[in-house]
Design a protein around this motif. Structure first.
Motif, PDB file in Angstrom:
ATOM      1  N   GLU A 267     -10.406 -24.191  48.657  1.00  0.00           N
ATOM      2  CA  GLU A 267     -11.245 -23.124  49.204  1.00  0.00           C
ATOM      3  C   GLU A 267     -12.386 -22.780  48.265  1.00  0.00           C
ATOM      4  N   ALA A 268     -12.142 -22.902  46.959  1.00  0.00           N
ATOM      5  CA  ALA A 268     -13.195 -22.619  45.992  1.00  0.00           C
ATOM      6  C   ALA A 268     -14.359 -23.602  46.122  1.00  0.00           C
ATOM      7  N   LEU A 269     -14.095 -24.798  46.655  1.00  0.00           N
ATOM      8  CA  LEU A 269     -15.142 -25.802  46.804  1.00  0.00           C
ATOM      9  C   LEU A 269     -16.135 -25.450  47.908  1.00  0.00           C
ATOM     10  N   PHE A 270     -15.759 -24.528  48.793  1.00  0.00           N
ATOM     11  CA  PHE A 270     -16.603 -24.210  49.939  1.00  0.00           C
ATOM     12  C   PHE A 270     -17.517 -23.011  49.689  1.00  0.00           C
ATOM     13  N   THR A 271     -17.457 -22.442  48.506  1.00  0.00           N
ATOM     14  CA  THR A 271     -18.232 -21.233  48.224  1.00  0.00           C
ATOM     15  C   THR A 271     -19.728 -21.460  48.429  1.00  0.00           C
ATOM     16  N   LYS A 272     -20.245 -22.589  47.949  1.00  0.00           N
ATOM     17  CA  LYS A 272     -21.673 -22.864  48.086  1.00  0.00           C
ATOM     18  C   LYS A 272     -22.090 -22.966  49.555  1.00  0.00           C
ATOM     19  N   GLU A 273     -21.254 -23.589  50.371  1.00  0.00           N
ATOM     20  CA  GLU A 273     -21.572 -23.701  51.794  1.00  0.00           C
ATOM     21  C   GLU A 273     -21.563 -22.328  52.466  1.00  0.00           C
ATOM     22  N   LEU A 274     -20.616 -21.514  52.107  1.00  0.00           N
ATOM     23  CA  LEU A 274     -20.493 -20.187  52.710  1.00  0.00           C
ATOM     24  C   LEU A 274     -21.659 -19.289  52.315  1.00  0.00           C
ATOM     25  N   GLU A 275     -22.147 -19.460  51.105  1.00  0.00           N
ATOM     26  CA  GLU A 275     -23.267 -18.637  50.642  1.00  0.00           C
ATOM     27  C   GLU A 275     -24.552 -18.943  51.420  1.00  0.00           C
ATOM     28  N   LYS A 276     -24.606 -20.094  52.063  1.00  0.00           N
ATOM     29  CA  LYS A 276     -25.764 -20.412  52.900  1.00  0.00           C
ATOM     30  C   LYS A 276     -25.806 -19.539  54.152  1.00  0.00           C
ATOM     31  N   VAL A 277     -24.637 -19.123  54.598  1.00  0.00           N
ATOM     32  CA  VAL A 277     -24.522 -18.409  55.872  1.00  0.00           C
ATOM     33  C   VAL A 277     -24.306 -16.912  55.685  1.00  0.00           C
ATOM     34  N   TYR A 278     -23.620 -16.540  54.620  1.00  0.00           N
ATOM     35  CA  TYR A 278     -23.215 -15.143  54.459  1.00  0.00           C
ATOM     36  C   TYR A 278     -23.730 -14.561  53.147  1.00  0.00           C
ATOM     37  N   ASP A 279     -24.298 -13.371  53.269  1.00  0.00           N
ATOM     38  CA  ASP A 279     -24.763 -12.616  52.105  1.00  0.00           C
ATOM     39  C   ASP A 279     -24.302 -11.171  52.290  1.00  0.00           C
ATOM     40  N   PRO A 280     -23.486 -10.644  51.372  1.00  0.00           N
ATOM     41  CA  PRO A 280     -22.971  -9.275  51.530  1.00  0.00           C
ATOM     42  C   PRO A 280     -24.070  -8.215  51.588  1.00  0.00           C
ATOM     43  N   LYS A 281     -25.280  -8.575  51.159  1.00  0.00           N
ATOM     44  CA  LYS A 281     -26.379  -7.605  51.187  1.00  0.00           C
ATOM     45  C   LYS A 281     -27.029  -7.523  52.559  1.00  0.00           C
ATOM     46  N   ASN A 282     -26.767  -8.498  53.416  1.00  0.00           N
ATOM     47  CA  ASN A 282     -27.403  -8.530  54.740  1.00  0.00           C
ATOM     48  C   ASN A 282     -26.543  -7.818  55.777  1.00  0.00           C
ATOM     49  N   GLU A 283     -27.184  -6.969  56.549  1.00  0.00           N
ATOM     50  CA  GLU A 283     -26.479  -6.211  57.580  1.00  0.00           C
ATOM     51  C   GLU A 283     -25.884  -7.122  58.640  1.00  0.00           C
ATOM     52  N   GLU A 284     -26.563  -8.228  58.906  1.00  0.00           N
ATOM     53  CA  GLU A 284     -26.121  -9.118  59.985  1.00  0.00           C
ATOM     54  C   GLU A 284     -24.980 -10.042  59.585  1.00  0.00           C
ATOM     55  N   ASP A 285     -24.626 -10.081  58.307  1.00  0.00           N
ATOM     56  CA  ASP A 285     -23.572 -10.979  57.832  1.00  0.00           C
ATOM     57  C   ASP A 285     -22.268 -10.211  57.619  1.00  0.00           C
ATOM     58  N   ASP A 286     -21.221 -10.679  58.263  1.00  0.00           N
ATOM     59  CA  ASP A 286     -19.904 -10.040  58.218  1.00  0.00           C
ATOM     60  C   ASP A 286     -19.005 -10.824  57.259  1.00  0.00           C
ATOM     61  N   MET A 287     -18.545 -10.163  56.198  1.00  0.00           N
ATOM     62  CA  MET A 287     -17.729 -10.845  55.193  1.00  0.00           C
ATOM     63  C   MET A 287     -16.340 -11.207  55.717  1.00  0.00           C
ATOM     64  N   VAL A 288     -15.867 -10.504  56.730  1.00  0.00           N
ATOM     65  CA  VAL A 288     -14.595 -10.891  57.351  1.00  0.00           C
ATOM     66  C   VAL A 288     -14.753 -12.248  58.033  1.00  0.00           C
ATOM     67  N   GLU A 289     -15.877 -12.445  58.654  1.00  0.00           N
ATOM     68  CA  GLU A 289     -16.159 -13.736  59.285  1.00  0.00           C
ATOM     69  C   GLU A 289     -16.281 -14.835  58.232  1.00  0.00           C
ATOM     70  N   MET A 290     -16.809 -14.503  57.069  1.00  0.00           N
ATOM     71  CA  MET A 290     -16.930 -15.500  56.012  1.00  0.00           C
ATOM     72  C   MET A 290     -15.554 -16.018  55.590  1.00  0.00           C
ATOM     73  N   GLU A 291     -14.572 -15.123  55.467  1.00  0.00           N
ATOM     74  CA  GLU A 291     -13.229 -15.553  55.077  1.00  0.00           C
ATOM     75  C   GLU A 291     -12.573 -16.389  56.168  1.00  0.00           C
ATOM     76  N   GLU A 292     -12.878 -16.090  57.417  1.00  0.00           N
ATOM     77  CA  GLU A 292     -12.368 -16.914  58.510  1.00  0.00           C
ATOM     78  C   GLU A 292     -12.997 -18.305  58.458  1.00  0.00           C
ATOM     79  N   GLU A 293     -14.277 -18.352  58.133  1.00  0.00           N
ATOM     80  CA  GLU A 293     -14.959 -19.644  57.994  1.00  0.00           C
ATOM     81  C   GLU A 293     -14.354 -20.441  56.840  1.00  0.00           C
ATOM     82  N   ARG A 294     -14.039 -19.777  55.758  1.00  0.00           N
ATOM     83  CA  ARG A 294     -13.416 -20.445  54.613  1.00  0.00           C
ATOM     84  C   ARG A 294     -12.068 -21.036  55.008  1.00  0.00           C
ATOM     85  N   LEU A 295     -11.299 -20.268  55.762  1.00  0.00           N
ATOM     86  CA  LEU A 295      -9.997 -20.739  56.221  1.00  0.00           C
ATOM     87  C   LEU A 295     -10.141 -21.960  57.121  1.00  0.00           C
TER      88      LEU A 295
END
Length: 455
Positions: A267-295
């Motif tokens: 899962e640690a290997l996917f961090t760079k890919e996830l950062e392309k889609v999700y940014d905790p500073k952006n209102e439109e990005d949901d961090m719960v969805e990011m963890e689902e994507e990681r899974l």
């Protein structure tokens, strides 16, 4: 022979395929960034909570078993099937007396803890006459028929329970995430109903704009593909992409040096890919969805690479995967925003379920309010009765005082004075020589006569 340490990551071969799943809990740390620190031989690795309600008991049993030299040696040579079949559990009869004594103690503590949980649950519904032994049957990670000693059957049950529970862990997470997304949509639609037409259009326009903004991100590489791993090699590891070597990559990201890539390390290997889609500073990005994507990414790689399905990737499995066509020419990867997470029928069913729950809660609230009002009424009635009784007692005291009777005490009893006090009170009220009658037996001295006496 490689050293096997205490729990997850390295002990993922221990008992239950503990291995198999102790690593199922996701993390947010990119292990590739801490590779330089290395793993110190003999150092105990801090492990995440498995999410099981008997997590602490499971860990303690593993720690104790690993102190026994014989069991540890058997564990190092055992494969997954021997662990899952219960064959390893029979080795418990050969461990030292000290280890068995400690395991007995752990089991008694766990049984006591479960009984406390049962009692607390029953007390919450005001139940009485608890049959702890019968209720212990619901816990499948220990033998409830023998609450005092830890036997091979206990180890076998613990292994099977943990294996089953952890294999269902990902499925449960997916279900919870789906409910989360449906609740978000339900609340959004309910909010729109409260707005007038103009505000509703603005809100809908904002929603669509945020969806578009979230979907506007760089290309996400297929998880586990050469392009994805080379990006980690270059950006996270700081190495030349032209010198990418799968074997070196594997050893570099086997952070605990146990010879496997476990689920956390993957899962640690996917961090760079996830950062392309999700940014905790952006209102439109949901961090719960990011963890689902990681899974989802981790599950996909495990399905492609993990040949024996033990939830661990060996170096051999990893190298074989790099030889496949999919590694060099993978299909495009669809992120969550490109998929339909639920249908309208599913959302409608979910909303009906919510509505039923709300109705039940409303009824319970009404019942509690009625109970509260009834208790208040009874309280007011008792207060009124108390005041009436106090008034009656006061009137009786006043009446007795008027009749010359001794006053009543707080409880209505008569206040009788002791004889000495009574005599003193009489002397004060009736001094000698007065006109009051004398007490019986008392002879008054003859008064001195001043008039002449006639014979």
């Amino acid at each position: 022979m490689k050293r096997l340490s205490v729990l997850p990551q390295q002990c993922l071969l221990l008992m239950t395929c503990l291995l198999m799943a102790l690593e199922a809990v996701p993390i947010d740390i990119d292990k590739t960034k801490v590779k330089a620190e290395g793993h110190v031989e003999g150092e105990k690795v801090e492990n995440p909570d498995t999410g099981l309600y008997y997590d602490e008991y499971l860990r303690q049993v593993i720690d104790v078993l690993e102190t026994d030299k014989h069991f540890r040696e058997k564990l190092q040579t055992a494969d997954i099937e021997e662990i899952k079949s219960g064959k390893l559990s029979r080795e418990l009869d050969l461990v030292s007396h000290h280890v068995r004594t400690r395991l007995d103690e752990l089991k008694r503590q766990e049984v006591a803890r479960l009984r406390m949980l049962i009692k607390a649950k029953m007390d919450s519904v005001q139940d009485t006459g608890i049959d702890h032994q019968a209720l212990l049957k619901q816990f499948e990670h220990l033998n409830h028929q023998n609450p005092d000693t830890f036997e091979p059957k206990d180890l076998d049950m613990l292994i099977k329970a943990a294996t089953s529970d952890l294999e269902n862990y990902d499925k449960t997470r997916h279900e919870e995430f789906k409910k989360y997304e449906m609740m978000k949509e339900h609340e959004r639609r309910e909010y729109l109903k409260t707005l007038d037409e103009e505000k509703r259009k603005k809100e809908e326009s904002k929603f669509e704009e945020m969806k578009k903004k979230h979907g506007d991100h760089p290309k996400v590489h297929h998880p586990g593909s050469k392009d994805q791993l080379k990006e980690v090699w270059e950006e996270a590891d700081g190495l030349d992409p032209n010198e990418f070597d799968p074997k070196t990559f594997f050893k570099l990201h086997d952070v605990n040096n146990d010879g496997f890539l476990d689920e956390q390390e993957l899962e640690a290997l996917f961090t760079k890919e996830l950062e392309k889609v999700y940014d905790p500073k952006n209102e439109e990005d949901d961090m719960v969805e990011m963890e689902e994507e990681r899974l989802r990414m981790r599950e996909h790689v495990m399905n492609e690479v993990d040949i024996n399905k033990d939830r661990l990737v060996t170096l051999d499995e990893f190298l074989r995967a790099t030889e496949k066509k999919e590694f060099l020419e993978p299909d495009s990867w669809e992120t969550l925003d490109q998929q339909q997470l639920f249908t309208e029928d599913e959302l409608k069913e979910f909303e009906n379920h919510i509505s039923q729950q709300e109705d039940e809660l409303r009824k319970k609230a009404e019942e509690l309010q009625k109970q509260k009002e009834e208790l208040q009424r009874q309280h007011d009635q008792l207060q009124a009765q108390k005041q009436e009784l106090q008034q009656v007692v006061k009137q009786m005291e006043q009446k007795k005082l008027q009749q010359g009777s001794p006053p009543a005490g707080p409880g209505g009893e008569l206040k009788i004075q002791p004889p000495a006090e009574h005599k003193a009170a009489d002397a004060a009220q009736h001094p000698a020589g007065g006109d009051q009658p004398l007490p019986p037996g008392h002879v008054q001295e003859a008064a001195v006569r001043t008039d002449p006496v006639h014979p």
